[in-house]
Every structure is written in C-alpha cells, then in structure tokens.
Design an enzyme around this catalytic site. Structure first.
Site, short mmCIF file in Angstrom:
data_model
loop_
_atom_site.label_atom_id
_atom_site.label_comp_id
_atom_site.label_asym_id
_atom_site.label_seq_id
_atom_site.Cartn_x
_atom_site.Cartn_y
_atom_site.Cartn_z
N GLN A 25 -12.59 9.51 -7.32
CA GLN A 25 -11.90 10.30 -6.30
C GLN A 25 -12.80 11.49 -5.96
OE1 GLN A 25 -8.04 11.86 -7.41
NE2 GLN A 25 -7.76 12.90 -5.45
N HIS A 64 -6.25 4.73 0.77
CA HIS A 64 -7.15 4.10 1.75
C HIS A 64 -6.51 2.82 2.27
CE1 HIS A 64 -10.99 6.26 0.58
NE2 HIS A 64 -10.30 6.44 -0.53
N ASP A 78 -10.69 7.64 8.42
CA ASP A 78 -11.70 8.12 7.48
C ASP A 78 -12.96 8.48 8.29
OD1 ASP A 78 -12.27 7.56 4.14
OD2 ASP A 78 -13.94 8.05 5.46
N ILE A 79 -13.53 9.62 7.97
CA ILE A 79 -14.70 10.09 8.72
C ILE A 79 -15.93 9.21 8.44
CG2 ILE A 79 -15.64 11.75 7.05
CD1 ILE A 79 -15.66 13.80 9.37
N HIS A 134 -4.80 10.48 -1.63
CA HIS A 134 -4.92 9.74 -0.37
C HIS A 134 -4.99 8.25 -0.66
CE1 HIS A 134 -8.88 11.06 -1.75
NE2 HIS A 134 -9.34 9.89 -1.33
N ASN A 146 -7.91 5.97 -5.25
CA ASN A 146 -8.77 6.38 -6.34
C ASN A 146 -8.15 7.62 -6.97
OD1 ASN A 146 -10.65 4.36 -5.61
ND2 ASN A 146 -11.60 5.71 -4.12
#
Ligand code: AMP
Ligand code: ZN
Length: 153
Positions: free
Chosen positions: A94, A102, A30-31, A100, A87
């Site tokens: 979301q 997490h 994750d960025i 996606h 989410n």
C-alpha cells in the site's frame, strides 16, 4: 484538513477524474492506470488502513466497487471482467495511506497488455474514460435491482 492526498480529492480540494460520489464515498480514475478505466473507490472519512476502517464503511466501499465493475462492463470500454484489489498496509505494497479499493478492468486475452500496463502505468484520455464509466453507471441503473432488462449478447 490533513495532508492526505485522497482526503483532499474526497473534499474536492485536489483534482481527480471522479466517476461516482455520495455522502460516504467517492470513486475516481487512478492517475497511473494499469488498464484503461482503472478506478479507485475510497471512503471520504480518513482511514489509513483496514485497522482504522469501520467495517460498515468497508462494506459500502466493496458494494461500490462491485457496482463499478458491473458498470464498466456495460460501458463503451467494452471490458469482460475486473480485478478488485485492496492493498492493506506497507507490507502489502500500500503506497497511499488512505484505504482504497482498486477496480482494474480486464478483457479476455489481455495478459500481455495487462503486463505492459503494469510496467508503463500510462493514463490515456482520462476525460473520455471517466465519461464512459459514468454512462455505464447510468446504463446499470436503468436495469433495475436484479439486473432486469439486461440484454445478453
Ligand atoms: P496502492 O499501491 O494500493 O497504495 O495504490 C495507490 C494507487 O493510487 C496507485 O495506483 C497510484 O497510481 C494511485 N494514485 C496516487 N496518487 C493519486 C492521485 N492523486 N490521483 C489518482 N490516483 C492516485
Ligand atoms: Zn485521507
């Protein structure tokens, strides 16, 4: 190609610190991680929400998230657990409309750090972090299917 950010990552057309990839899925850091090693698992085929996702692909996404959680525990990140969260839909916050999962690594007693990470969402040393997770996957794979060979501390 559509203008979905995660489709571009899946296709290798946008940068990401990938830790795992196969024909159907990929996983990358994750960025804006909540904790170090925070990873996202995505199907390569676009599906905005669970409504659009083939349940078999959903099962593959979870299986990969499961493996990553185990791999991260075995990595040099030395974590003790993880939150696996998906989410689904704007109502559930979301923000990226491509499904996606997490995987958020956790440590015993990290409540303060977790809360701080939730606010700051700062990435540190993603190259070393991704490398550590890839090594964790190799370690997990050498254990065999039933976790044989795992040494308890
Ligand atoms: P969600 O709120 O479940 O939709 O979470 C979306 C997540 O995607 C957030 O944690 C973002 O930090 C992350 N994210 C957004 N763009 C990127 C990107 N280009 N590369 C990696 N992670 C991203
Ligand atoms: Zn997409």
């Amino acid at each position: 190609m559509n203008d979905c950010a995660f489709c571009r990552i899946a296709a290798g057309e946008a940068p990401a610190d990938k830790v795992y990839e196969d024909d159907a899925l990929c996983a990358f850091l994750d960025i804006r991680p909540i904790t170090r090693g925070h990873t996202l698992v995505i199907p390569k085929q676009h599906a905005a929400e669970l409504e659009d996702l083939d349940p078999e692909v959903g099962a593959q996404v979870f299986r990969t998230g499961h493996r990553l959680a185990l791999a991260i525990r075995r990595s040099s990140l030395r974590t003790d657990g993880a939150n696996l969260v998906l989410n689904d839909g704007k109502a559930a916050f979301q923000t990226v409309p491509h499904v996606h999962l997490h995987v958020v690594p956790r440590r015993h007693g990290d409540t303060f750090r977790f809360a701080q990470g939730f606010l700051l969402r700062r990435s540190r040393d993603p190259i070393a972090t991704a490398s550590a997770i890839r090594h964790g996957i190799v370690t997990l794979d050498t254990e065999g299917p039933a976790g044989e060979g795992r040494t308890e501390e």
